[in-house]
Design a protein around this motif. Structure first.
Motif, PDB file in Angstrom:
ATOM      1  N   ARG A  14      -1.048 -12.399  -3.044  1.00  0.00           N
ATOM      2  CA  ARG A  14      -2.215 -12.148  -2.199  1.00  0.00           C
ATOM      3  C   ARG A  14      -3.498 -12.100  -3.009  1.00  0.00           C
ATOM      4  N   TRP A  15      -3.414 -11.605  -4.237  1.00  0.00           N
ATOM      5  CA  TRP A  15      -4.601 -11.622  -5.097  1.00  0.00           C
ATOM      6  C   TRP A  15      -4.992 -13.062  -5.425  1.00  0.00           C
ATOM      7  N   GLN A  16      -4.042 -13.894  -5.777  1.00  0.00           N
ATOM      8  CA  GLN A  16      -4.336 -15.283  -6.101  1.00  0.00           C
ATOM      9  C   GLN A  16      -4.906 -16.021  -4.888  1.00  0.00           C
ATOM     10  N   GLU A  17      -4.344 -15.766  -3.735  1.00  0.00           N
ATOM     11  CA  GLU A  17      -4.857 -16.405  -2.525  1.00  0.00           C
ATOM     12  C   GLU A  17      -6.282 -15.947  -2.229  1.00  0.00           C
ATOM     13  N   SER A  35      -4.050   8.722  -1.842  1.00  0.00           N
ATOM     14  CA  SER A  35      -3.970   9.592  -3.012  1.00  0.00           C
ATOM     15  C   SER A  35      -5.228   9.465  -3.864  1.00  0.00           C
ATOM     16  N   PRO A  36      -5.477  10.418  -4.755  1.00  0.00           N
ATOM     17  CA  PRO A  36      -6.616  10.266  -5.675  1.00  0.00           C
ATOM     18  C   PRO A  36      -6.430   9.139  -6.681  1.00  0.00           C
ATOM     19  N   TYR A  37      -5.204   8.661  -6.839  1.00  0.00           N
ATOM     20  CA  TYR A  37      -4.941   7.628  -7.847  1.00  0.00           C
ATOM     21  C   TYR A  37      -5.610   6.299  -7.505  1.00  0.00           C
ATOM     22  N   ALA A  38      -5.798   6.019  -6.221  1.00  0.00           N
ATOM     23  CA  ALA A  38      -6.542   4.817  -5.839  1.00  0.00           C
ATOM     24  C   ALA A  38      -7.978   4.927  -6.323  1.00  0.00           C
ATOM     25  N   GLY A  39      -8.553   6.108  -6.216  1.00  0.00           N
ATOM     26  CA  GLY A  39      -9.904   6.322  -6.714  1.00  0.00           C
ATOM     27  C   GLY A  39      -9.978   6.222  -8.225  1.00  0.00           C
ATOM     28  N   TYR A  40      -8.957   6.727  -8.919  1.00  0.00           N
ATOM     29  CA  TYR A  40      -8.937   6.600 -10.378  1.00  0.00           C
ATOM     30  C   TYR A  40      -8.919   5.124 -10.776  1.00  0.00           C
ATOM     31  N   CYS A  41      -8.120   4.349 -10.051  1.00  0.00           N
ATOM     32  CA  CYS A  41      -8.034   2.919 -10.330  1.00  0.00           C
ATOM     33  C   CYS A  41      -9.380   2.245 -10.078  1.00  0.00           C
ATOM     34  N   ALA A  42     -10.027   2.599  -8.971  1.00  0.00           N
ATOM     35  CA  ALA A  42     -11.331   2.030  -8.658  1.00  0.00           C
ATOM     36  C   ALA A  42     -12.356   2.390  -9.728  1.00  0.00           C
ATOM     37  N   ASP A  43     -12.309   3.632 -10.220  1.00  0.00           N
ATOM     38  CA  ASP A  43     -13.227   4.055 -11.282  1.00  0.00           C
ATOM     39  C   ASP A  43     -13.007   3.231 -12.546  1.00  0.00           C
ATOM     40  N   GLN A  74     -12.577  -5.451  -4.288  1.00  0.00           N
ATOM     41  CA  GLN A  74     -11.691  -6.488  -3.772  1.00  0.00           C
ATOM     42  C   GLN A  74     -10.247  -6.023  -3.750  1.00  0.00           C
ATOM     43  N   LEU A  75      -9.832  -5.315  -4.800  1.00  0.00           N
ATOM     44  CA  LEU A  75      -8.462  -4.810  -4.837  1.00  0.00           C
ATOM     45  C   LEU A  75      -8.215  -3.820  -3.706  1.00  0.00           C
ATOM     46  N   LEU A  76      -9.105  -2.838  -3.550  1.00  0.00           N
ATOM     47  CA  LEU A  76      -8.910  -1.833  -2.514  1.00  0.00           C
ATOM     48  C   LEU A  76      -9.026  -2.440  -1.120  1.00  0.00           C
ATOM     49  N   HIS A  77      -9.914  -3.430  -0.967  1.00  0.00           N
ATOM     50  CA  HIS A  77     -10.025  -4.120   0.323  1.00  0.00           C
ATOM     51  C   HIS A  77      -8.728  -4.861   0.628  1.00  0.00           C
ATOM     52  N   LEU A  78      -8.179  -5.528  -0.375  1.00  0.00           N
ATOM     53  CA  LEU A  78      -6.936  -6.269  -0.200  1.00  0.00           C
ATOM     54  C   LEU A  78      -5.791  -5.318   0.148  1.00  0.00           C
TER      55      LEU A  78
END
Length: 224
Positions: free
Chosen positions: A197-200, A29-37, A6-10
């Protein structure tokens, strides 16, 4: 949809305006993947159940932490260490009020929740403990947990403090002057946009009742 998805989709499906270049750089960046992991591994059952310090706050703090690590050029190993701290920094909470001891209670659970040992456990324990305390106590916390790499321990603690601090937007109480890194201060507007946007997207309340009364705001955050 799971929290990480949901975060990455948003992040990927929204027009972020002035923050567009930041978001695009993060997603590439690879950091988005680290966050997803980190989000995929998150033990939601361990989190404090709260609209203020619960899963929404943790998801956003993980995002801010990963972005901070990106800006500092952290290694994957150090980033995942930071994200463990971001994930469980509030598990010791017993209420939503100011409580300088909740960081220490949270730190006591990190071995169980993360599987970290030795120096890594010492570094995140110090960071989690001090996140609820004054910055001036950081050297004392590094001593208390016997952190050997004081430079890394200091960096992780400050990145956690800023990641957590950026989500003070949820109580309309973020003052960027108190953030520690210039890149954190530069992300203050993004922090508010992400919160809104997360709350919405998740159906959460935008302005908690106590904030509406305290700040005299309507449900959208505008002055009454």
């Amino acid at each position: 949809m799971k929290d990480g998805e949901q975060l990455l989709h948003l992040l990927g499906s929204t027009d972020w305006g002035r923050d567009g270049p930041l978001v695009a750089r993060f997603l590439a960046s690879p950091y988005a993947g680290y966050c997803a992991d980190a989000l995929a591994r998150l033990n939601r059952q361990a989190l404090y159940e709260s609209n203020l310090h619960g899963v929404g706050h943790i998801v956003r703090t993980l995002c801010h932490g990963a972005m901070g690590a990106m800006e500092e050029g952290c290694t994957r190993e150090d980033t995942m260490l930071l994200l463990d701290a971001c994930a469980y920094h509030d598990v010791g909470r017993i209420n939503d009020r100011e409580d300088t001891e909740h960081g220490r209670r949270s730190a006591r659970r990190l071995a169980e929740l993360t599987g970290r040992t030795g120096e890594e456990l010492a570094e995140i324990s110090a960071a989690v403990d001090v996140h609820a305390r004054d910055d001036a106590l950081l050297p004392q916390m590094l001593d208390y947990y016997q952190v050997q790499d004081r430079e890394k321990g200091t960096l992780l603690a400050k990145l956690l403090k800023d990641a957590d601090g950026l989500d003070r937007v949820r109580i309309w109480d973020l003052n960027p002057r108190y953030l520690r890194f210039p890149h954190s201060k530069a992300r203050a507007d993004f922090a508010m946009a992400l919160y809104r946007r997360w709350q919405e997207a998740t159906g959460g309340v935008l302005v908690p009742d106590f904030v509406r009364k305290w700040k005299k705001l309507d449900e959208y955050g505008d002055p009454l």
